[in-house]
Design an enzyme around this catalytic site. Structure first.
Site, short mmCIF file in Angstrom:
data_model
loop_
_atom_site.label_atom_id
_atom_site.label_comp_id
_atom_site.label_asym_id
_atom_site.label_seq_id
_atom_site.Cartn_x
_atom_site.Cartn_y
_atom_site.Cartn_z
N GLN A 20 0.79 -1.28 -0.15
CA GLN A 20 -0.05 0.00 0.07
C GLN A 20 0.77 1.42 0.06
O GLN A 20 0.35 2.23 -0.16
CB GLN A 20 -0.98 0.13 1.19
CG GLN A 20 -2.06 -1.11 1.18
CD GLN A 20 -2.94 -1.27 2.16
OE1 GLN A 20 -2.48 -1.84 3.19
NE2 GLN A 20 -4.13 -0.54 2.15
N HIS A 121 1.10 -9.14 4.46
CA HIS A 121 -0.09 -8.42 4.43
C HIS A 121 -0.65 -8.28 2.86
O HIS A 121 -0.35 -7.40 2.17
CB HIS A 121 0.32 -7.01 4.71
CG HIS A 121 -0.90 -6.15 5.09
ND1 HIS A 121 -1.24 -5.48 6.40
CD2 HIS A 121 -2.04 -5.79 4.60
CE1 HIS A 121 -2.35 -4.74 6.51
NE2 HIS A 121 -2.93 -5.24 5.41
N ASN A 165 -1.91 -11.09 8.43
CA ASN A 165 -2.70 -9.89 8.56
C ASN A 165 -4.12 -10.29 7.95
O ASN A 165 -4.16 -10.68 6.43
CB ASN A 165 -2.61 -8.63 7.87
CG ASN A 165 -3.27 -7.49 8.16
OD1 ASN A 165 -3.45 -6.99 9.18
ND2 ASN A 165 -4.15 -7.18 6.86
N GLU A 166 -5.28 -10.46 8.70
CA GLU A 166 -6.61 -10.65 8.42
C GLU A 166 -6.49 -12.03 7.11
O GLU A 166 -6.91 -11.78 6.22
CB GLU A 166 -7.10 -9.38 7.55
CG GLU A 166 -6.90 -8.05 8.59
CD GLU A 166 -7.71 -7.06 7.98
OE1 GLU A 166 -7.99 -6.97 6.83
OE2 GLU A 166 -8.18 -6.12 8.85
N TYR A 297 -13.07 -1.80 12.41
CA TYR A 297 -13.24 -0.66 11.62
C TYR A 297 -14.83 -0.24 11.92
O TYR A 297 -15.22 0.78 12.10
CB TYR A 297 -13.12 -0.52 10.14
CG TYR A 297 -11.57 -0.56 9.76
CD1 TYR A 297 -10.95 0.37 9.61
CD2 TYR A 297 -10.75 -1.88 9.78
CE1 TYR A 297 -9.71 0.66 9.29
CE2 TYR A 297 -9.48 -1.61 9.33
CZ TYR A 297 -9.02 -0.55 9.28
OH TYR A 297 -7.61 -0.42 9.12
N GLU A 361 -5.29 -2.37 14.09
CA GLU A 361 -5.59 -1.38 13.19
C GLU A 361 -7.04 -0.97 13.45
O GLU A 361 -7.63 -1.57 14.00
CB GLU A 361 -5.88 -1.81 11.81
CG GLU A 361 -4.79 -2.18 10.90
CD GLU A 361 -4.98 -2.85 9.47
OE1 GLU A 361 -6.09 -2.57 8.95
OE2 GLU A 361 -4.35 -3.74 8.96
N TRP A 408 -4.65 3.00 11.88
CA TRP A 408 -4.59 2.88 10.42
C TRP A 408 -5.16 4.32 9.74
O TRP A 408 -6.32 4.38 9.60
CB TRP A 408 -5.32 1.57 9.81
CG TRP A 408 -5.14 1.39 8.43
CD1 TRP A 408 -5.88 1.95 7.56
CD2 TRP A 408 -4.13 0.72 7.82
NE1 TRP A 408 -5.38 1.79 6.30
CE2 TRP A 408 -4.26 0.81 6.46
CE3 TRP A 408 -3.16 -0.18 8.31
CZ2 TRP A 408 -3.55 -0.07 5.38
CZ3 TRP A 408 -2.41 -0.70 7.59
CH2 TRP A 408 -2.43 -0.61 6.17
N TRP A 416 -6.20 -0.83 -1.78
CA TRP A 416 -6.61 -2.31 -2.54
C TRP A 416 -7.44 -1.76 -3.62
O TRP A 416 -7.45 -1.13 -4.46
CB TRP A 416 -7.32 -3.08 -1.45
CG TRP A 416 -6.38 -3.22 -0.33
CD1 TRP A 416 -6.42 -2.98 1.11
CD2 TRP A 416 -4.94 -4.05 -0.31
NE1 TRP A 416 -5.28 -3.25 1.95
CE2 TRP A 416 -4.29 -3.96 1.23
CE3 TRP A 416 -4.10 -4.38 -1.11
CZ2 TRP A 416 -3.14 -4.50 1.22
CZ3 TRP A 416 -3.09 -4.94 -0.80
CH2 TRP A 416 -2.59 -4.74 0.35
C1 PNW Z 1 -7.79 -3.71 6.18
N1 PNW Z 1 -13.86 -5.99 4.70
O1 PNW Z 1 -8.67 -4.20 4.94
C2 PNW Z 1 -6.48 -3.91 5.89
O2 PNW Z 1 -5.83 -4.63 6.73
C3 PNW Z 1 -5.78 -2.69 5.33
O3 PNW Z 1 -4.76 -3.05 4.54
C4 PNW Z 1 -6.80 -1.73 4.63
O4 PNW Z 1 -6.42 -0.57 3.97
C5 PNW Z 1 -7.76 -1.39 5.99
O5 PNW Z 1 -8.31 -2.46 6.65
C6 PNW Z 1 -8.96 -0.31 5.39
O6 PNW Z 1 -9.83 -1.16 4.33
C7 PNW Z 1 -10.05 -4.51 5.23
O7 PNW Z 1 -14.43 -6.08 3.80
C8 PNW Z 1 -10.40 -4.72 3.87
O8 PNW Z 1 -14.40 -6.48 5.89
C9 PNW Z 1 -11.61 -5.13 3.80
C10 PNW Z 1 -12.35 -5.61 4.71
C11 PNW Z 1 -11.78 -5.53 6.05
C12 PNW Z 1 -10.54 -5.17 6.15
#
Ligand code: PNW
Length: 456
Positions: A20, A121, A165-166, A297, A361, A408, A416
């Site tokens: 990123q 990541h 990561n995730e 988030y 994050e 974050w 993305w």
């Molecule tokens: C996370 N969803 O991404 C990532 O770890 C980061 O790289 C990204 O920039 C950030 O959150 C903000 O988007 C996600 O669809 C992307 O649930 C999509 C999802 C969750 C997290």
């Protein structure tokens, strides 16, 4: 309101990820990852944006560390680009690739900032995807080998490590809904991917333990979904259970309890018999970790119904629909709901007693307002961050062992599938000139760190 003071030693950080921000996509031996391939494929990323240049962090690393020193952060979470270290995903490490991260880590330490390294990541070397990607079992072994290389190079100077990561995003946005790289829409393969990610994590923890000093801290970062049922009805509660199974317990159970969620195996029986889970795998996935990283988030509200295919929730069709939550939204159209963070942390306290947590994050995308003097104002981001930090504080007061908070993100970056159109940074980046301008939120965060909490 009273002052909300955080514990002494609380880790205040910012977070980024290699693809990123780094750019320099073909320098010093780096080869394409699945995100290079994906972003260079027309129609995959908004506006045709790629990470070719991104925030040019590869060449501006020292400037970016200096920005963090000005903020006063105690920690910085970054990721290592696998295709810089092992361009084909196999074999010996490339010294130049490792050197960049050594310089970064040395720069951080000189600025009195602790490096927190994430090994994956989302930038899988394209050659490993060509060999089958995460649905292919060998990818887990390749990841453990790569983890060993990075640990050997940085283990004397990085004390905190995160494997993945995730993995939910990797498995289900990458292989089920296809909105992330590699863009495949194969529900059965996405479940194999999820298992192999758990296996990769466990094997990497073993490789890290073998290479690192005993004091090193090893963890995993999950985007544990904060979920609410639309109502108390049986059908709505069943929808919640299904989403929790394939969103959360699919990772939490193998990693923390050494088991598969039985309801998930039943829910997905039409897709797979799970025979890719071999004897002994669940002991590997449960290799002990020192903490859990949580990315948050916004929460999701689910009820009985159907959702659009291809969905990133295998095994939930046709029993689940996602219900838009009321209230304010960020520029991602994600609801702003700080209670979700509190509830998530409280849940993890109850389900994983003895496991320290870190918010690895949290943050928000908003459109910035630049005034004529060049200052960048982002009042909604400040409000979002403040509310979520208050949620973390409330969790601490209720006995949740939260060790740190990573905002974050440090910089506006390649978001993305949304490209550069969504800005999460507390530092504005002009992608034409690469000029960095700290936003109001950066000054606000620096003040929070300096006083060790939130003003009343
Ligand atoms: C996370 N969803 O991404 C990532 O770890 C980061 O790289 C990204 O920039 C950030 O959150 C903000 O988007 C996600 O669809 C992307 O649930 C999509 C999802 C969750 C997290």
């Amino acid at each position: 309101m009273d002052e909300l003071t955080f514990p002494a030693g609380f880790r205040w950080g910012t977070a980024t990820a290699a693809y990123q921000i780094e750019g320099a996509a073909d320098e010093d031996g780096r080869t394409p990852s699945i995100w290079d391939t994906f972003s260079r494929t027309p129609g995959r990323v908004r506006n045709g944006d790629t990470g070719d240049i991104a925030a040019d962090h590869y060449h501006r690393m020292a400037e970016d560390v200096a920005l963090m020193k000005d903020l006063g952060v105690t920690d910085y979470r970054f990721s290592v680009a696998w295709p810089r270290v092992q361009p084909t995903g196999r074999g010996p490490a490339v010294q130049k690739g490792l050197d960049f991260y050594r310089r970064l880590v040395d720069e951080l330490r000189a600025a009195d900032i602790r490096p927190v390294a994430t090994l994956y990541h989302w930038d899988l070397p394209q050659e490993l995807e060509d060999a089958g990607g995460w649905p292919h079992r060998d990818t887990a072994e390749r990841f453990a080998e790569y983890a060993g290389h990075v640990a050997a190079a940085l283990g004397d100077r990085v004390a905190t490590w995160t494997t993945l990561n995730e993995p939910w995003c990797v498995a289900f946005l990458g292989y089920a809904s296809g909105v992330h790289a590699p863009g495949r829409t194969e529900a059965a393969a996405s479940l194999r991917a999820a298992h192999h990610l758990n296996l990769a994590h466990g094997r990497a923890v073993q490789a890290l333990r073998a290479a690192l000093p005993r004091t090193a801290e090893v963890s995993l970062t999950l985007n544990v979904h904060a979920l609410r049922a639309l109502s108390g009805s049986e059908a709505d509660r069943d929808a919640l259970r299904r989403v929790d199974a394939v969103g959360n317990r699919i990772f939490l159970d193998p990693v923390f309890h050494g088991r598969l969620p039985e309801d998930l195996v039943a829910d997905t029986a039409a897709l797979t018999d799970w025979s890719f889970v071999r004897d002994g795998d669940l002991e590997v996935t449960a290799t002990p970790v020192d903490s859990l990283g949580v990315n948050y988030y916004s929460p999701a509200v689910v009820g009985a119904g159907t959702s659009e295919a291809p969905s990133p929730w295998p095994g939930t069709e046709p029993h689940v629909r996602f219900v838009p939550a009321p209230g304010p939204r960020t520029a991602m159209d994600w609801p702003v709901d700080a209670d979700g963070l509190y509830e998530l942390l409280a849940r993890l306290r109850d389900e994983l007693p003895g496991t320290p947590l870190m918010v690895t994050e949290n943050g928000a995308a908003y459109d910035d307002y630049a005034d004529p003097s060049g200052e960048v104002h982002d009042p909604e981001r400040v409000a979002y961050l403040r509310a979520h930090l208050a949620g973390v504080h409330r969790a601490l007061a209720d006995g949740v062992d939260v060790r740190g908070y990573f905002l974050w993100s440090l910089l506006d970056n390649f978001e993305w599938a949304y490209g550069y159109g969504k800005r999460f940074g507390i530092v504005h980046v002009d992608f034409a000139s690469q000029r960095r301008t700290p936003k109001d939120s950066a000054r606000w965060y620096a003040d929070v760190i300096a006083r060790g909490g939130l003003r009343g």
